[in-house]
Design a protein around this motif. Sequence first.
Motif, PDB file in Angstrom:
ATOM      1  N   GLN A 139       3.281 -12.014   7.207  1.00 35.24           N
ATOM      2  CA  GLN A 139       2.368 -12.742   6.303  1.00 35.24           C
ATOM      3  C   GLN A 139       3.060 -13.161   5.010  1.00 35.24           C
ATOM      4  OE1 GLN A 139       2.309  -9.434   6.870  1.00 35.24           O
ATOM      5  NE2 GLN A 139       1.033  -8.309   5.425  1.00 35.24           N
ATOM      6  N   GLU A 187      10.081   3.662   6.593  1.00 36.94           N
ATOM      7  CA  GLU A 187       9.891   2.232   6.872  1.00 36.94           C
ATOM      8  C   GLU A 187      10.779   1.836   8.055  1.00 36.94           C
ATOM      9  OE1 GLU A 187       7.988  -0.535   5.777  1.00 36.94           O
ATOM     10  OE2 GLU A 187       9.183  -1.451   7.385  1.00 36.94           O
ATOM     11  N   VAL A 230       7.712   5.489  12.685  1.00 35.92           N
ATOM     12  CA  VAL A 230       6.813   6.624  12.929  1.00 35.92           C
ATOM     13  C   VAL A 230       6.145   6.429  14.284  1.00 35.92           C
ATOM     14  CG1 VAL A 230       4.747   7.834  12.145  1.00 35.92           C
ATOM     15  CG2 VAL A 230       6.468   7.091  10.481  1.00 35.92           C
ATOM     16  N   ASP A 245      -4.013  -2.321   4.596  1.00 37.66           N
ATOM     17  CA  ASP A 245      -4.482  -3.048   5.780  1.00 37.66           C
ATOM     18  C   ASP A 245      -4.754  -2.132   6.965  1.00 37.66           C
ATOM     19  OD1 ASP A 245      -4.251  -5.365   4.350  1.00 37.66           O
ATOM     20  OD2 ASP A 245      -2.969  -6.404   5.786  1.00 37.66           O
ATOM     21  N   LEU A 261       6.993  -8.115   7.745  1.00 35.13           N
ATOM     22  CA  LEU A 261       5.952  -8.630   6.852  1.00 35.13           C
ATOM     23  C   LEU A 261       5.744 -10.120   7.133  1.00 35.13           C
ATOM     24  CD1 LEU A 261       4.683  -6.824   4.619  1.00 35.13           C
ATOM     25  CD2 LEU A 261       5.999  -8.155   2.980  1.00 35.13           C
ATOM     26  N   ALA A 319       0.887 -17.988   1.331  1.00 35.05           N
ATOM     27  CA  ALA A 319       0.480 -17.847  -0.073  1.00 35.05           C
ATOM     28  C   ALA A 319      -0.179 -16.494  -0.317  1.00 35.05           C
ATOM     29  CB  ALA A 319      -0.487 -18.967  -0.432  1.00 35.05           C
ATOM     30  N   HIS A 320       0.213 -15.833  -1.384  1.00 31.23           N
ATOM     31  CA  HIS A 320      -0.393 -14.564  -1.786  1.00 31.23           C
ATOM     32  C   HIS A 320      -0.798 -14.635  -3.259  1.00 31.23           C
ATOM     33  CE1 HIS A 320       0.812 -12.746   1.977  1.00 31.23           C
ATOM     34  NE2 HIS A 320       0.191 -11.628   1.630  1.00 31.23           N
ATOM     35  N   LEU A 321      -2.104 -14.578  -3.511  1.00 33.29           N
ATOM     36  CA  LEU A 321      -2.620 -14.567  -4.879  1.00 33.29           C
ATOM     37  C   LEU A 321      -2.830 -13.112  -5.288  1.00 33.29           C
ATOM     38  CD1 LEU A 321      -5.506 -17.148  -4.267  1.00 33.29           C
ATOM     39  CD2 LEU A 321      -3.268 -17.653  -5.244  1.00 33.29           C
ATOM     40  N   GLY A 345      -6.558  -8.713  -0.079  1.00 42.46           N
ATOM     41  CA  GLY A 345      -5.949  -7.566   0.600  1.00 42.46           C
ATOM     42  C   GLY A 345      -5.046  -6.715  -0.284  1.00 42.46           C
ATOM     43  N   MET A 346      -4.168  -7.363  -1.037  1.00 43.97           N
ATOM     44  CA  MET A 346      -3.214  -6.586  -1.849  1.00 43.97           C
ATOM     45  C   MET A 346      -3.951  -5.835  -2.956  1.00 43.97           C
ATOM     46  SD  MET A 346       0.017  -9.166  -2.282  1.00 43.97           S
ATOM     47  CE  MET A 346      -0.830 -10.279  -3.405  1.00 43.97           C
ATOM     48  N   GLY A 394       0.714   1.622   7.315  1.00 40.63           N
ATOM     49  CA  GLY A 394       1.509   0.814   8.256  1.00 40.63           C
ATOM     50  C   GLY A 394       0.979  -0.592   8.459  1.00 40.63           C
ATOM     51  N   ARG A 453      11.157 -10.544   5.141  1.00 38.43           N
ATOM     52  CA  ARG A 453      11.595  -9.589   6.167  1.00 38.43           C
ATOM     53  C   ARG A 453      10.646  -9.609   7.355  1.00 38.43           C
ATOM     54  NH1 ARG A 453       8.902  -4.449   5.598  1.00 38.43           N
ATOM     55  NH2 ARG A 453       7.690  -4.377   3.684  1.00 38.43           N
ATOM     56  N   ARG A 469       5.460 -13.439  -1.788  1.00 40.30           N
ATOM     57  CA  ARG A 469       5.181 -12.049  -1.433  1.00 40.30           C
ATOM     58  C   ARG A 469       6.479 -11.238  -1.442  1.00 40.30           C
ATOM     59  NH1 ARG A 469       1.541  -8.661   1.519  1.00 40.30           N
ATOM     60  NH2 ARG A 469       2.581  -6.686   1.152  1.00 40.30           N
ATOM     61  N   ALA A 485       0.847  -1.201   0.000  1.00 48.25           N
ATOM     62  CA  ALA A 485       0.000   0.000   0.000  1.00 48.25           C
ATOM     63  C   ALA A 485       0.881   1.250   0.000  1.00 48.25           C
ATOM     64  CB  ALA A 485      -0.931  -0.004   1.212  1.00 48.25           C
TER      65      ALA A 485
HETATM   66  C1  LIG Z   1      -1.633 -15.249   5.906  1.00 53.06           C
HETATM   67  C2  LIG Z   1      -2.000 -14.156   4.945  1.00 53.06           C
HETATM   68  C3  LIG Z   1      -2.177 -14.451   3.596  1.00 53.06           C
HETATM   69  C4  LIG Z   1      -2.573 -13.454   2.708  1.00 53.06           C
HETATM   70  N1  LIG Z   1      -2.823 -13.775   1.393  1.00 53.06           N
HETATM   71  C5  LIG Z   1      -3.228 -12.830   0.530  1.00 53.06           C
HETATM   72  C6  LIG Z   1      -3.524 -13.143  -0.832  1.00 53.06           C
HETATM   73  O1  LIG Z   1      -3.502 -14.304  -1.254  1.00 53.06           O
HETATM   74  N2  LIG Z   1      -3.867 -12.117  -1.672  1.00 53.06           N
HETATM   75  C7  LIG Z   1      -3.959 -10.832  -1.238  1.00 53.06           C
HETATM   76  O2  LIG Z   1      -4.265  -9.948  -2.044  1.00 53.06           O
HETATM   77  N3  LIG Z   1      -3.708 -10.501   0.050  1.00 53.06           N
HETATM   78  C8  LIG Z   1      -3.351 -11.466   0.932  1.00 53.06           C
HETATM   79  N4  LIG Z   1      -3.088 -11.127   2.238  1.00 53.06           N
HETATM   80  C9  LIG Z   1      -3.254  -9.736   2.656  1.00 53.06           C
HETATM   81  C10 LIG Z   1      -1.998  -8.920   2.368  1.00 53.06           C
HETATM   82  O3  LIG Z   1      -0.889  -9.496   3.012  1.00 53.06           O
HETATM   83  C11 LIG Z   1      -2.221  -7.483   2.846  1.00 53.06           C
HETATM   84  O4  LIG Z   1      -3.456  -7.026   2.421  1.00 53.06           O
HETATM   85  C12 LIG Z   1      -1.137  -6.535   2.350  1.00 53.06           C
HETATM   86  O5  LIG Z   1       0.085  -6.885   2.893  1.00 53.06           O
HETATM   87  C13 LIG Z   1      -1.481  -5.090   2.720  1.00 53.06           C
HETATM   88  O6  LIG Z   1      -0.406  -4.268   2.442  1.00 53.06           O
HETATM   89  P1  LIG Z   1      -0.054  -3.031   3.371  1.00 53.06           P
HETATM   90  O7  LIG Z   1       1.019  -2.307   2.636  1.00 53.06           O
HETATM   91  O8  LIG Z   1      -1.276  -2.332   3.774  1.00 53.06           O
HETATM   92  O9  LIG Z   1       0.559  -3.646   4.709  1.00 53.06           O
HETATM   93  P2  LIG Z   1       1.920  -4.417   4.913  1.00 53.06           P
HETATM   94  O10 LIG Z   1       2.248  -5.174   3.702  1.00 53.06           O
HETATM   95  O11 LIG Z   1       1.778  -5.152   6.192  1.00 53.06           O
HETATM   96  O12 LIG Z   1       3.015  -3.266   5.072  1.00 53.06           O
HETATM   97  C14 LIG Z   1       3.064  -2.389   6.175  1.00 53.06           C
HETATM   98  C15 LIG Z   1       4.464  -1.806   6.254  1.00 53.06           C
HETATM   99  O13 LIG Z   1       4.485  -0.744   7.182  1.00 53.06           O
HETATM  100  C16 LIG Z   1       5.642  -0.834   7.999  1.00 53.06           C
HETATM  101  N5  LIG Z   1       5.326  -0.125   9.244  1.00 53.06           N
HETATM  102  C17 LIG Z   1       4.344  -0.431  10.118  1.00 53.06           C
HETATM  103  N6  LIG Z   1       4.305   0.453  11.122  1.00 53.06           N
HETATM  104  C18 LIG Z   1       5.301   1.351  10.886  1.00 53.06           C
HETATM  105  C19 LIG Z   1       5.758   2.503  11.581  1.00 53.06           C
HETATM  106  N7  LIG Z   1       5.175   2.922  12.722  1.00 53.06           N
HETATM  107  N8  LIG Z   1       6.791   3.190  11.061  1.00 53.06           N
HETATM  108  C20 LIG Z   1       7.398   2.789   9.901  1.00 53.06           C
HETATM  109  N9  LIG Z   1       6.998   1.692   9.207  1.00 53.06           N
HETATM  110  C21 LIG Z   1       5.948   0.988   9.690  1.00 53.06           C
HETATM  111  C22 LIG Z   1       5.842  -2.334   8.141  1.00 53.06           C
HETATM  112  O14 LIG Z   1       7.159  -2.669   8.520  1.00 53.06           O
HETATM  113  C23 LIG Z   1       5.507  -2.808   6.728  1.00 53.06           C
HETATM  114  O15 LIG Z   1       6.611  -2.756   5.880  1.00 53.06           O
HETATM  115  C24 LIG Z   1      -2.740 -12.124   3.158  1.00 53.06           C
HETATM  116  C25 LIG Z   1      -2.543 -11.819   4.515  1.00 53.06           C
HETATM  117  C26 LIG Z   1      -2.198 -12.822   5.403  1.00 53.06           C
HETATM  118  C27 LIG Z   1      -2.039 -12.475   6.859  1.00 53.06           C
END
Ligand SMILES: Cc1cc2nc3c(=O)[nH]c(=O)nc-3n(C[C@H](O)[C@H](O)[C@H](O)COP(=O)(O)OP(=O)(O)OC[C@H]3O[C@@H](n4cnc5c(N)ncnc54)[C@H](O)[C@@H]3O)c2cc1C
Length: 471
Positions: free
Chosen positions: A48, A32, A138, A314, A46, A52-54, A326-327, A171, A43, A114, A13
Amino acid sequence: MPHRAVVIGAGLAGMLAAAALSATVDEVVVVERDDLPDGPDHRKGLPQGRHAHLLMPGGLAAMEELIPGVSVRGALLAAGAHEVPLGSGMLALTPEGWLRRWRDGGPRMVTCSRALLDWLVRDLVRERAGVRIVQGRVLGLAGSGERVRGVRVETDGGHEEFTADLVVEAGGRGSRITAWLAELGVPDVREKTVDAGLVNATRLYRTPAGAEDFPLTVVQANPYVSRPGRSGMVLPIEGGRWMVSLAGTRGGEPPADPEGFLRYTLDLPHPIVGRLISGAEPLGEVHVSRSTKNTRRYLERVRRWPEGLVVLGDAVATFNPAYGQGMSVAAQGAVGLLRELERGGVGAPGLARRVQRRAARAVEAAWASAVGQDIWFPDVRGGRPGLGDRLITRYSRRLTGSATSSHEAAKVLWDVTSLRTGPTRLLRPDAVLAALTGPLLPPLSGPPMTPAERKILAELDRTGGELAGKA
Ligand SMILES: Cc1cc2nc3c(=O)[nH]c(=O)nc-3n(C[C@H](O)[C@H](O)[C@H](O)COP(=O)(O)OP(=O)(O)OC[C@H]3O[C@@H](n4cnc5c(N)ncnc54)[C@H](O)[C@@H]3O)c2cc1C
């Protein structure tokens, strides 16, 4: 005056929001907390990423739009990702039976680790003008309840304040946005959680020689039988590997030990996943995650939303990952930001609130589909089916039943599960007709494999006579 934006988090995101911003904002600083790897490696921030991530076609299309001039799909495939047509590339057991496979493969999803997806997107966005990533954590927002003016950051050098015309909180699921808003005097964020107690367990295997083109195989959980949901999936990813992900709701959780892992796959409503991996070489241990609730923050309903703050990914909503959304929802939220920036630039009054409303629209469809199924699992916390849910469920089960054997119904399901269209697609006349007509052919008694696939499965199967009569 040059404009600056700060993005919290370099996950999907965050990086996609940075891509959206880079078209109109002079400087985009992504903060980050993790030490980011230089390659497609797992890493800490992350967790999750082990599972598996589709990537659904709707999410990929959004990414292509956010990073113009490069083919994200092409880059992923060149790095070893797989493309799986929803209509022909899967062996899928749904609660309504095995889906047939069609010559018209329909939309294609992308499968890879992922770690690969994040690294690739991060690199593509980092190359865009004005984008840089800074390591730091942050701690909170700067400004007031009327306007957010930056973030407070802890870096190696101590504590700093980064000022910005726009802050994007990305985040992830552990976001502290509700507490940060409360500190600014914005207290009324409503949250909802629907928790089926889902646990995910994943192990990597080397793709067996000759099985490189074996279809993605999935045995879905059945929410409608008053028993804990249990599912399993074999997903092809880069590097000649299979990612095998299991998931179970409260009372049906998959175990972390290798023998238990295999046993679990064999006890699923069909043992195909276990039979496939019984003859495959495992690569490493089983990884287990427990934080997979559906949680939604109704930020778009906050009465007085501050200017200068947008929340995406998220941090807005998380979904049961079984539905692979989610992605894609995160990417669609970033497209909402792009649209509003194109309309009036980063300083346009009310921009933040409008982006939040657009993000909520992308969330709504995914939320309805994930929660609409999760509420049927036993011991679910935070939701139970009402009359409306019963009617919707009856309809969508009937449509899925039709999709096991009707190409017209299957096409409707592809449109919705691929996240290319919203759930209103389910109410178009062709969908209603397909649902009313019901299945056109008798149900399949087993997975619809080609003779070559049957041979591969038989050669891999080390479960012996134990399963006679089950498969
Ligand atoms: C088991 C599992 C399987 C999944 N499978 C799928 C799938 O098949 N298909 C799909 O589309 N989605 C899937 N998802 C959902 C997907 O993982 C999330 O929707 C996606 O990661 C959201 O991205 P994001 O950038 O919002 O959050 P994230 O990817 O979690 O990234 C958040 C980032 O913010 C950073 N951060 C957090 N707080 C701070 C702070 N205070 N200061 C600085 N940095 C910070 C973290 O280190 C991280 O790098 C799955 C989730 C899980 C749990």
